[in-house]
Design a protein around this motif. Sequence first.
Motif, PDB file in Angstrom:
ATOM      1  N   ARG A  36     -16.771  13.009   4.887  1.00 19.26           N
ATOM      2  CA  ARG A  36     -15.528  13.719   4.608  1.00 19.26           C
ATOM      3  C   ARG A  36     -14.421  13.287   5.546  1.00 19.26           C
ATOM      4  NH1 ARG A  36     -17.269  19.870   6.525  1.00 19.26           N
ATOM      5  NH2 ARG A  36     -17.388  19.440   8.768  1.00 19.26           N
ATOM      6  N   ARG A  91     -11.387  15.842   2.132  1.00 16.68           N
ATOM      7  CA  ARG A  91     -11.758  15.069   0.956  1.00 16.68           C
ATOM      8  C   ARG A  91     -13.181  14.566   1.212  1.00 16.68           C
ATOM      9  NH1 ARG A  91      -9.024  13.889  -3.370  1.00 16.68           N
ATOM     10  NH2 ARG A  91      -9.752  12.222  -4.774  1.00 16.68           N
ATOM     11  N   THR A 113     -13.535  13.718  -3.702  1.00 18.11           N
ATOM     12  CA  THR A 113     -13.164  14.970  -4.352  1.00 18.11           C
ATOM     13  C   THR A 113     -12.662  15.930  -3.278  1.00 18.11           C
ATOM     14  OG1 THR A 113     -13.903  16.717  -5.886  1.00 18.11           O
ATOM     15  CG2 THR A 113     -15.513  15.938  -4.265  1.00 18.11           C
ATOM     16  N   GLN A 114     -11.549  16.589  -3.570  1.00 22.19           N
ATOM     17  CA  GLN A 114     -10.898  17.436  -2.564  1.00 22.19           C
ATOM     18  C   GLN A 114     -11.531  18.824  -2.536  1.00 22.19           C
ATOM     19  OE1 GLN A 114      -8.508  16.587  -0.322  1.00 22.19           O
ATOM     20  NE2 GLN A 114      -8.651  18.662   0.542  1.00 22.19           N
TER      21      GLN A 114
END
Length: 119
Positions: A36, A91, A113-114
């Motif tokens: 992330r 993210r 993907t947030q």
Amino acid sequence: QVQLVESGGGLVQPGGSLRLSCTTSAFSAYWMYWVRQAPGKGLEWVSHIYIDDGSTYYTDSVKGRFTISRDKAKNIVYLQMNSLKSEDTARYYCVRPTAAGWKSAFATWGQGTQVTVSS
């Protein structure tokens, strides 16, 4: 070429849950990673899984809250995230490493993907 597609992100309140999915055409790797990047910060390893036997590893900040798993038949890696905190906002990327690791220039990354944790 192996492609990775993440899904499942979104906006969630603190304490809530999300399940991220990473779909790939083929695992073709021994390990799969979740990494992330929080706003204004560097990349952070979150978790990884050994595809063959399902052994899992987590960074300390998510232990007991996140669970990584894989469906070998469907070539999907999941990240179940519970008890989410604001500091989990980032993210999230699925990464197929090389033998040199996930930071290798030849590792394969999804688009991310947030995940936003906010009240």
